[in-house]
Scaffold this motif. Structure first.
Motif, PDB file in Angstrom:
ATOM      1  N   PRO A 224     -52.234  49.742  -5.998  1.00  0.00           N
ATOM      2  CA  PRO A 224     -51.109  50.046  -5.100  1.00  0.00           C
ATOM      3  C   PRO A 224     -50.457  48.807  -4.514  1.00  0.00           C
ATOM      4  N   LEU A 225     -51.231  47.755  -4.247  1.00  0.00           N
ATOM      5  CA  LEU A 225     -50.669  46.523  -3.710  1.00  0.00           C
ATOM      6  C   LEU A 225     -49.815  45.818  -4.756  1.00  0.00           C
ATOM      7  N   ILE A 226     -50.277  45.815  -6.007  1.00  0.00           N
ATOM      8  CA  ILE A 226     -49.490  45.200  -7.079  1.00  0.00           C
ATOM      9  C   ILE A 226     -48.217  46.001  -7.323  1.00  0.00           C
ATOM     10  N   SER A 227     -48.284  47.316  -7.201  1.00  0.00           N
ATOM     11  CA  SER A 227     -47.091  48.152  -7.390  1.00  0.00           C
ATOM     12  C   SER A 227     -46.019  47.837  -6.358  1.00  0.00           C
ATOM     13  N   VAL A 228     -46.444  47.570  -5.132  1.00  0.00           N
ATOM     14  CA  VAL A 228     -45.474  47.181  -4.096  1.00  0.00           C
ATOM     15  C   VAL A 228     -44.813  45.853  -4.450  1.00  0.00           C
ATOM     16  N   LEU A 229     -45.594  44.903  -4.975  1.00  0.00           N
ATOM     17  CA  LEU A 229     -45.020  43.624  -5.403  1.00  0.00           C
ATOM     18  C   LEU A 229     -44.038  43.825  -6.552  1.00  0.00           C
ATOM     19  N   PHE A 230     -44.353  44.718  -7.478  1.00  0.00           N
ATOM     20  CA  PHE A 230     -43.429  45.005  -8.575  1.00  0.00           C
ATOM     21  C   PHE A 230     -42.116  45.597  -8.060  1.00  0.00           C
ATOM     22  N   LEU A 231     -42.209  46.477  -7.068  1.00  0.00           N
ATOM     23  CA  LEU A 231     -40.990  47.055  -6.501  1.00  0.00           C
ATOM     24  C   LEU A 231     -40.132  45.973  -5.842  1.00  0.00           C
ATOM     25  N   ALA A 232     -40.777  45.009  -5.197  1.00  0.00           N
ATOM     26  CA  ALA A 232     -40.021  43.918  -4.577  1.00  0.00           C
ATOM     27  C   ALA A 232     -39.367  43.022  -5.631  1.00  0.00           C
ATOM     28  N   LEU A 233     -40.058  42.822  -6.761  1.00  0.00           N
ATOM     29  CA  LEU A 233     -39.490  41.994  -7.827  1.00  0.00           C
ATOM     30  C   LEU A 233     -38.373  42.716  -8.582  1.00  0.00           C
ATOM     31  N   GLY A 234     -38.487  44.002  -8.745  1.00  0.00           N
ATOM     32  CA  GLY A 234     -37.524  44.749  -9.535  1.00  0.00           C
ATOM     33  C   GLY A 234     -36.417  45.408  -8.750  1.00  0.00           C
ATOM     34  N   ILE A 235     -36.310  45.106  -7.467  1.00  0.00           N
ATOM     35  CA  ILE A 235     -35.274  45.743  -6.654  1.00  0.00           C
ATOM     36  C   ILE A 235     -33.888  45.386  -7.184  1.00  0.00           C
ATOM     37  N   PRO A 236     -33.009  46.363  -7.372  1.00  0.00           N
ATOM     38  CA  PRO A 236     -31.684  46.078  -7.946  1.00  0.00           C
ATOM     39  C   PRO A 236     -30.838  45.197  -7.015  1.00  0.00           C
ATOM     40  N   HIS A 237     -29.948  44.417  -7.619  1.00  0.00           N
ATOM     41  CA  HIS A 237     -29.064  43.563  -6.827  1.00  0.00           C
ATOM     42  C   HIS A 237     -28.077  44.384  -6.007  1.00  0.00           C
ATOM     43  N   SER A 238     -27.827  45.620  -6.423  1.00  0.00           N
ATOM     44  CA  SER A 238     -26.916  46.466  -5.663  1.00  0.00           C
ATOM     45  C   SER A 238     -27.510  46.900  -4.327  1.00  0.00           C
ATOM     46  N   ILE A 239     -28.809  46.854  -4.217  1.00  0.00           N
ATOM     47  CA  ILE A 239     -29.461  47.192  -2.947  1.00  0.00           C
ATOM     48  C   ILE A 239     -29.571  45.959  -2.067  1.00  0.00           C
ATOM     49  N   THR A 240     -30.109  44.898  -2.615  1.00  0.00           N
ATOM     50  CA  THR A 240     -30.190  43.625  -1.898  1.00  0.00           C
ATOM     51  C   THR A 240     -30.401  42.513  -2.925  1.00  0.00           C
ATOM     52  N   SER A 241     -29.845  41.366  -2.626  1.00  0.00           N
ATOM     53  CA  SER A 241     -29.995  40.221  -3.531  1.00  0.00           C
ATOM     54  C   SER A 241     -31.193  39.355  -3.179  1.00  0.00           C
ATOM     55  N   SER A 242     -31.719  39.487  -1.980  1.00  0.00           N
ATOM     56  CA  SER A 242     -32.880  38.693  -1.557  1.00  0.00           C
ATOM     57  C   SER A 242     -33.609  39.430  -0.447  1.00  0.00           C
ATOM     58  N   LEU A 243     -34.897  39.232  -0.429  1.00  0.00           N
ATOM     59  CA  LEU A 243     -35.744  39.825   0.604  1.00  0.00           C
ATOM     60  C   LEU A 243     -36.199  38.745   1.572  1.00  0.00           C
ATOM     61  N   PRO A 244     -36.426  39.075   2.837  1.00  0.00           N
ATOM     62  CA  PRO A 244     -36.932  38.071   3.784  1.00  0.00           C
ATOM     63  C   PRO A 244     -38.320  37.590   3.376  1.00  0.00           C
ATOM     64  N   SER A 245     -38.530  36.304   3.471  1.00  0.00           N
ATOM     65  CA  SER A 245     -39.802  35.712   3.010  1.00  0.00           C
ATOM     66  C   SER A 245     -40.992  36.162   3.835  1.00  0.00           C
ATOM     67  N   ILE A 246     -40.753  36.658   5.056  1.00  0.00           N
ATOM     68  CA  ILE A 246     -41.868  37.105   5.885  1.00  0.00           C
ATOM     69  C   ILE A 246     -42.580  38.289   5.254  1.00  0.00           C
ATOM     70  N   LEU A 247     -41.856  39.077   4.436  1.00  0.00           N
ATOM     71  CA  LEU A 247     -42.488  40.218   3.777  1.00  0.00           C
ATOM     72  C   LEU A 247     -43.573  39.774   2.814  1.00  0.00           C
ATOM     73  N   TRP A 248     -43.411  38.598   2.227  1.00  0.00           N
ATOM     74  CA  TRP A 248     -44.399  38.135   1.251  1.00  0.00           C
ATOM     75  C   TRP A 248     -45.773  37.984   1.899  1.00  0.00           C
ATOM     76  N   TYR A 249     -45.800  37.520   3.130  1.00  0.00           N
ATOM     77  CA  TYR A 249     -47.082  37.339   3.818  1.00  0.00           C
ATOM     78  C   TYR A 249     -47.733  38.684   4.123  1.00  0.00           C
ATOM     79  N   PHE A 250     -46.928  39.688   4.464  1.00  0.00           N
ATOM     80  CA  PHE A 250     -47.481  41.016   4.706  1.00  0.00           C
ATOM     81  C   PHE A 250     -47.990  41.640   3.411  1.00  0.00           C
TER      82      PHE A 250
END
Length: 497
Positions: A224-250
């Motif tokens: 489940p933790l790896i699946s969340v990382l995959f969702l962050a990597l595969g998020i479409p550019h139409s939703i967001t082009s970048s995620l805040p880096s603080i999420l990576w630590y969580f």
């Protein structure tokens, strides 16, 4: 005083009326009605109604239910004992008899009761604490391995995103619509699986605890933790082009804590040491480091991704050598679990992409990891007979994630080394990965909703905490053999009295 025997006719009529009223009120519960005509007194013999008789059927139904399922329900046994003590009722002895269920199971007990490298099959002389002739509640049959579906679909969304954004594959005219649809499907699937497993944790916490103590299944808690990382990597550019880096630590904090526990057991865990529990599913505990490094480097981080990449590389080399040097006494994987061999491909493929992001180029390190994953993939694909002739199960999802990972790495490689050969290879591997995901997904739907056999009874979590008792003469009459580990000798004849 008037003689009671000389009663008037009016008294008899009144008594008759009283009889009719009692018949109507009691609903015909009289067992014997003795009438003495004339001046004699009428005597009624009625059957006493037991207290709470209207609830007898409900009570009998409740007692007829198999209480062995309650042993896995959260707080059910403790709560029933507390209520019985408060009401002054005797405590059900079956709860004391099965008190072992709430005790912690050691790794030795799993190895004693189960067999096979995956520890999924019950040994012949072992018994489980749940009924074998009944279908268990769905939550008890829903394993942690179900997160393999989330890994396969979410990683496929990343592949289509890479395919649409790589310049070398522009001739395919692939848009990000496919990535957008797959990402939402992955999100819904992850929410559905996670919600189901959360309910299992709430209502059957003992089953979840047993899965976590299972020497092999504990690796799937990374899924489940790896699946969340995959969702962050595969998020479409139409939703967001970048995620805040603080999420990576969580995202990486729970992975780090879980790795400290698992890797520590590999080094000094007794029965949980790596040389004993080594299995292709251990790659799941390694892949999380490379996926986290890839996500962190994509967010612009430096030290954190390098930290996890070094951990993953060190332990991957140890695991790779351990799996290839399996002892002669170790059992081979059964046919139903052969797909997990494809997990060999996943770690080097993801490591190649992670190092490409960290170093900002597809350099020598990326090429070494990529070529290793490509060779492992081809060496497994050519062995067709090795992967056919067995029934469908959740283990088939082990095909999807590694195939998608090596296809995505090939697309990255074709962007660095542009040519007809690399482009054709990218198309072939991407097509094979897509067909694999579609095929496994269709088979999953058929077996889940049509055949209804996707989730059989999970005997691996229902083993007894105590070993089955053997007779004294059986213990004394075991002899060792050079070829067979032990031979069972027949029981001695009975002595004549």
């Amino acid at each position: 005083m008037n003689d009671p025997r000389s009663a008037s006719p009016s008294v008899s009529l009144a008594t008759s009326d009283l009889l009719d009223n009692q018949r109507q009120s009691s609903g015909g519960e009289f067992t014997r009605l003795e009438k003495r005509m004339g001046g004699r007194r009428m005597t009624f013999h009625s059957k006493s109604m037991p207290r709470g008789s209207m609830f007898l059927d409900r009570e009998a139904t409740r007692k007829s239910l198999d209480k062995r399922f309650d042993l896995f329900r959260t707080m059910s046994g403790k709560l029933e004992r507390q209520i019985s003590n408060l009401r002054g009722k005797p405590i059900d002895r079956s709860l004391h008899h099965h008190q072992e269920i709430t005790e912690s199971l050691t790794a030795d007990r799993f190895f004693d009761a189960l067999q096979g490298p995956e520890l999924e099959t019950l040994k012949e002389k072992e018994k489980i604490v749940l009924p074998e002739d009944k279908t268990w509640p769905f939550l008890l049959r829903f394993p942690i391995t179900s997160y393999g579906m989330c890994l396969g679909v979410s990683s496929h969304a990343i592949m289509w995103k890479t395919l649409a954004t790589t310049d070398a594959e522009k001739f395919l005219h692939v848009t990000q619509v496919v990535n957008h649809g797959l990402w939402w499907i992955s999100l819904i699937l992850l929410i559905a699986v996670s919600t189901t497993y959360v309910f299992k944790t709430i209502f059957f916490f003992e089953a979840v605890r047993r899965e976590f103590r299972h020497p092999i299944r504990v690796n799937f808690f990374f899924a489940p933790l790896i699946s969340v990382l995959f969702l962050a990597l595969g998020i479409p550019h139409s939703i967001t082009s970048s995620l805040p880096s603080i999420l990576w630590y969580f995202f990486m904090a729970p992975i780090l804590f879980l790795e400290m526990k698992i890797y520590g057991q590999w080094m000094s865990g007794g029965q949980r040491r790596l040389s004993k529990v080594a299995n292709p599913t251990n790659h799941l505990s390694i892949v999380g480091n490379f996926v986290g490094a890839l996500l962190g480097a994509s967010m612009g981080l430096k030290e954190g991704p390098m930290f996890f990449f070094s951990i993953g590389l060190a332990y991957y080399l140890v695991l790779f050598v351990t799996l290839y040097q399996r002892l002669p006494t170790n059992e081979t994987l059964p046919k139903e679990l052969h797909p997990v061999f494809f997990l060999f491909v996943a770690a080097p493929a993801v490591a190649s992409m992670a190092w490409t992001k960290i170093s900002a180029s597809f350099d020598l390190g990326s090429r070494l990891a990529y070529f290793a994953s490509l060779f492992l993939c081809f060496s497994l694909v050519v062995r067709i007979n090795f992967f056919r002739g067995f029934k469908f199960s959740l283990a088939w999802w082990a095909y999807t994630f590694p195939m998608t990972a090596v296809a995505t790495a090939t697309i990255k490689y074709s962007g660095e080394v542009t040519g007809a050969a690399t482009q054709v290879l990218s198309v072939l591997l991407s097509g094979a990965a897509t067909l694999t995901v579609i095929g496994v997904l269709v088979m999953t739907v058929v077996h889940a909703f049509v055949k209804c056999d996707l989730f059989p009874n999970d005997v691996a979590i229902a083993i007894s905490a105590e070993q089955p008792k053997q007779k004294k003469w059986f213990k004394q009459l075991k002899v060792l053999d050079l070829e067979d580990n032990q031979i069972d000798v027949e029981a001695p004849p009975l002595l004549n009295a």
